[in-house]
Design a protein around this motif. Structure first.
Motif, PDB file in Angstrom:
ATOM      1  N   THR A  16      41.639  20.128  65.717  1.00 22.32           N
ATOM      2  CA  THR A  16      40.435  20.405  65.504  1.00 22.32           C
ATOM      3  C   THR A  16      39.636  20.065  66.889  1.00 22.32           C
ATOM      4  O   THR A  16      38.599  20.953  67.180  1.00 22.32           O
ATOM      5  N   SER A  17      39.800  18.931  67.539  1.00 23.04           N
ATOM      6  CA  SER A  17      39.257  18.725  68.816  1.00 23.04           C
ATOM      7  C   SER A  17      39.428  19.898  70.011  1.00 23.04           C
ATOM      8  O   SER A  17      38.563  20.292  70.622  1.00 23.04           O
ATOM      9  N   TRP A  18      40.592  20.240  69.934  1.00 23.81           N
ATOM     10  CA  TRP A  18      41.038  21.613  70.669  1.00 23.81           C
ATOM     11  C   TRP A  18      40.333  22.868  70.400  1.00 23.81           C
ATOM     12  O   TRP A  18      39.790  23.635  71.072  1.00 23.81           O
ATOM     13  N   THR A  19      40.304  23.005  69.243  1.00 19.73           N
ATOM     14  CA  THR A  19      39.564  24.131  68.502  1.00 19.73           C
ATOM     15  C   THR A  19      38.197  24.241  68.801  1.00 19.73           C
ATOM     16  O   THR A  19      37.735  25.391  69.386  1.00 19.73           O
ATOM     17  N   MET A  20      37.704  22.936  68.807  1.00 21.70           N
ATOM     18  CA  MET A  20      36.146  22.997  68.831  1.00 21.70           C
ATOM     19  C   MET A  20      35.687  22.976  70.494  1.00 21.70           C
ATOM     20  O   MET A  20      34.663  23.443  70.878  1.00 21.70           O
ATOM     21  N   MET A  21      36.770  22.176  71.057  1.00 18.31           N
ATOM     22  CA  MET A  21      36.473  22.456  72.695  1.00 18.31           C
ATOM     23  C   MET A  21      36.201  23.792  73.204  1.00 18.31           C
ATOM     24  O   MET A  21      35.529  24.210  73.794  1.00 18.31           O
ATOM     25  N   ASN A  22      37.367  24.727  72.685  1.00 11.83           N
ATOM     26  CA  ASN A  22      37.239  26.039  72.957  1.00 11.83           C
ATOM     27  C   ASN A  22      36.114  27.030  72.420  1.00 11.83           C
ATOM     28  O   ASN A  22      35.520  27.670  73.025  1.00 11.83           O
ATOM     29  N   TYR A  23      35.676  26.677  71.190  1.00 11.69           N
ATOM     30  CA  TYR A  23      34.617  27.144  70.750  1.00 11.69           C
ATOM     31  C   TYR A  23      33.248  26.993  71.318  1.00 11.69           C
ATOM     32  O   TYR A  23      32.542  27.828  71.611  1.00 11.69           O
ATOM     33  N   ARG A  24      32.999  25.613  71.690  1.00 16.96           N
ATOM     34  CA  ARG A  24      31.850  25.305  72.311  1.00 16.96           C
ATOM     35  C   ARG A  24      31.678  26.264  73.920  1.00 16.96           C
ATOM     36  O   ARG A  24      30.755  26.176  74.401  1.00 16.96           O
ATOM     37  N   CYS A  25      33.004  26.216  74.417  1.00 13.85           N
ATOM     38  CA  CYS A  25      33.112  27.046  75.852  1.00 13.85           C
ATOM     39  C   CYS A  25      32.726  28.544  75.692  1.00 13.85           C
ATOM     40  O   CYS A  25      32.286  29.411  76.534  1.00 13.85           O
ATOM     41  N   TYR A  26      33.449  29.009  74.459  1.00 13.09           N
ATOM     42  CA  TYR A  26      33.741  30.561  74.564  1.00 13.09           C
ATOM     43  C   TYR A  26      33.232  31.163  73.024  1.00 13.09           C
ATOM     44  O   TYR A  26      33.031  32.231  73.058  1.00 13.09           O
ATOM     45  N   GLY A  27      32.729  30.210  72.226  1.00 20.27           N
ATOM     46  CA  GLY A  27      32.032  30.831  71.165  1.00 20.27           C
ATOM     47  C   GLY A  27      30.712  31.130  71.053  1.00 20.27           C
ATOM     48  O   GLY A  27      29.819  29.985  70.992  1.00 20.27           O
ATOM     49  N   GLY A  28      30.205  31.940  71.607  1.00 14.56           N
ATOM     50  CA  GLY A  28      28.820  32.532  71.865  1.00 14.56           C
ATOM     51  C   GLY A  28      27.868  32.116  70.630  1.00 14.56           C
ATOM     52  O   GLY A  28      26.489  32.157  71.046  1.00 14.56           O
ATOM     53  N   LYS A  29      28.505  32.302  69.708  1.00 15.40           N
ATOM     54  CA  LYS A  29      27.350  32.025  68.436  1.00 15.40           C
ATOM     55  C   LYS A  29      27.378  30.316  68.109  1.00 15.40           C
ATOM     56  O   LYS A  29      26.651  30.075  67.097  1.00 15.40           O
ATOM     57  N   SER A  42      33.934  25.476  81.209  1.00  8.70           N
ATOM     58  CA  SER A  42      35.006  26.238  80.838  1.00  8.70           C
ATOM     59  C   SER A  42      36.247  25.249  80.462  1.00  8.70           C
ATOM     60  O   SER A  42      36.396  23.886  80.612  1.00  8.70           O
ATOM     61  N   VAL A  43      37.151  25.796  79.951  1.00  9.66           N
ATOM     62  CA  VAL A  43      38.585  25.021  79.528  1.00  9.66           C
ATOM     63  C   VAL A  43      39.543  25.459  80.644  1.00  9.66           C
ATOM     64  O   VAL A  43      39.965  26.739  80.840  1.00  9.66           O
ATOM     65  N   ILE A  67      36.909  14.132  72.207  1.00  6.95           N
ATOM     66  CA  ILE A  67      37.143  14.317  73.707  1.00  6.95           C
ATOM     67  C   ILE A  67      35.716  14.169  74.503  1.00  6.95           C
ATOM     68  O   ILE A  67      34.744  14.389  74.125  1.00  6.95           O
ATOM     69  N   ASP A  68      36.167  13.784  75.790  1.00  2.91           N
ATOM     70  CA  ASP A  68      34.886  13.696  76.398  1.00  2.91           C
ATOM     71  C   ASP A  68      35.457  14.018  77.834  1.00  2.91           C
ATOM     72  O   ASP A  68      36.093  13.557  78.361  1.00  2.91           O
ATOM     73  N   ARG A  69      34.244  14.702  78.439  1.00  2.00           N
ATOM     74  CA  ARG A  69      34.594  15.049  79.994  1.00  2.00           C
ATOM     75  C   ARG A  69      34.068  14.001  80.740  1.00  2.00           C
ATOM     76  O   ARG A  69      32.953  13.775  81.034  1.00  2.00           O
ATOM     77  N   PHE A  70      35.175  13.268  81.277  1.00  2.37           N
ATOM     78  CA  PHE A  70      34.789  12.316  82.144  1.00  2.37           C
ATOM     79  C   PHE A  70      35.784  12.124  83.238  1.00  2.37           C
ATOM     80  O   PHE A  70      36.963  12.390  83.113  1.00  2.37           O
ATOM     81  N   PRO A  71      35.432  11.893  84.597  1.00  6.07           N
ATOM     82  CA  PRO A  71      34.318  11.274  84.957  1.00  6.07           C
ATOM     83  C   PRO A  71      33.188  12.361  85.052  1.00  6.07           C
ATOM     84  O   PRO A  71      32.105  11.839  85.562  1.00  6.07           O
ATOM     85  N   GLY A  80      42.510  15.116  84.274  1.00  7.91           N
ATOM     86  CA  GLY A  80      41.877  14.318  85.251  1.00  7.91           C
ATOM     87  C   GLY A  80      40.267  14.501  84.870  1.00  7.91           C
ATOM     88  O   GLY A  80      39.651  13.699  85.655  1.00  7.91           O
ATOM     89  N   ASN A  81      39.896  15.355  84.187  1.00  8.52           N
ATOM     90  CA  ASN A  81      38.358  15.156  83.746  1.00  8.52           C
ATOM     91  C   ASN A  81      38.320  15.088  82.184  1.00  8.52           C
ATOM     92  O   ASN A  81      37.194  15.188  81.750  1.00  8.52           O
ATOM     93  N   CYS A  82      39.175  14.547  81.618  1.00  5.59           N
ATOM     94  CA  CYS A  82      38.955  14.544  80.167  1.00  5.59           C
ATOM     95  C   CYS A  82      39.757  12.913  79.577  1.00  5.59           C
ATOM     96  O   CYS A  82      40.643  12.816  80.180  1.00  5.59           O
ATOM     97  N   ARG A  83      39.124  12.524  78.677  1.00  5.40           N
ATOM     98  CA  ARG A  83      39.808  11.206  77.885  1.00  5.40           C
ATOM     99  C   ARG A  83      39.113  11.449  76.585  1.00  5.40           C
ATOM    100  O   ARG A  83      38.348  12.109  75.972  1.00  5.40           O
TER     101      ARG A  83
END
Length: 163
Positions: A16-29, A42-43, A67-71, A80-83
Motif C-alpha cells: 500500500t505504501s509503495w502504491t501510494m508513493m507512486n500515486y502521489r508522484c504520478y497520479g495527477g488526479k 519522483s520515485v 514512508i518518509d523522505r529523510f533526510p 538513502g533518502n527514505c525511511r
C-alpha cells in the motif's frame, strides 16, 4: 511464482505504501499531487518499476510507521533518502519545519523547546525577532527579564551587577 508473491503482498502495508508513493508522484488526479509530483518529487526508476526492489531496499513496513523522505524532505523517493517513520517523526520533517543547529547539535525547534523546558512559540518568537541562535537556545533566569537594545543584544537590568 512471482505472480503468487505479488498476490500475497497486494494487501500488505508495504505494498500500500509503495502504491501510494507512486500515486502521489504520478497520479495527477491525487488531491495533494501539487505537494509531490507537482513540485518535482519522483520515485527512482528501480522502485517505480518494481515493488520487489522497493521491498528489498526498504524492508517490510513496521506497524505504526509509513514512508518518509529523510533526510531531504524535498528530495525524491530513493534509497538513502527514505525511511519508515512514525507520525511524530514525520511531523518534524516537513517543509514548514524549523531545524536549528547549535554547538554541532541539530534538532527540530520543538525538540529544542522540550530539551530546554520552553514553549516552541517562545523560541520561534526569538528567532523571528532576530536573536542570535546561541541566545535563542540559551536560557538563564536573568536573561528572561533583560531588555534588548536596538542591536538585539541583551542589556543588564539597572542596578544588577554581573561580574
Amino acid at each position: 511464482m512471482a505472480k503468487d508473491k505479488r498476490k500475497s503482498h497486494s494487501r500488505s502495508r508495504t505494498y500500500t505504501s509503495w502504491t501510494m508513493m507512486n500515486y502521489r508522484c504520478y497520479g495527477g488526479k491525487y488531491n495533494r499531487f501539487s505537494d509531490y509530483g507537482g513540485r518535482g518529487i519522483s520515485v527512482c526508476k528501480r522502485w517505480r518499476e518494481s515493488f520487489y526492489a522497493f521491498l528489498e531496499d526498504m524492508g517490510e513496513r513496521p506497524e505504526g510507521k509509513s514512508i518518509d523522505r529523510f533526510p531531504d524532505n524535498n528530495g525524491n523517493y530513493e534509497p538513502g533518502n527514505c525511511r519508515w517513520a512514525t507520525c511524530r517523526e514525520q511531523n518534524y520533517n516537513t517543509r514548514r519545519s524549523v531545524i536549528l543547529t547549535c554547538a554541532g547539535i541539530t534538532r527540530h525547534l520543538e525538540q529544542w523547546a522540550i530539551l530546554l523546558g520552553r514553549h516552541p512559540s517562545s523560541l520561534r518568537f526569538r528567532i523571528e525577532s532576530g536573536w542570535p541562535l546561541e541566545e535563542v537556545l540559551e536560557f538563564k533566569e536573568h536573561q528572561r527579564l533583560m531588555p534588548r537594545n536596538q542591536s538585539g543584544k541583551a542589556e543588564a537590568a539597572k542596578g544588577e551587577g554581573h561580574g
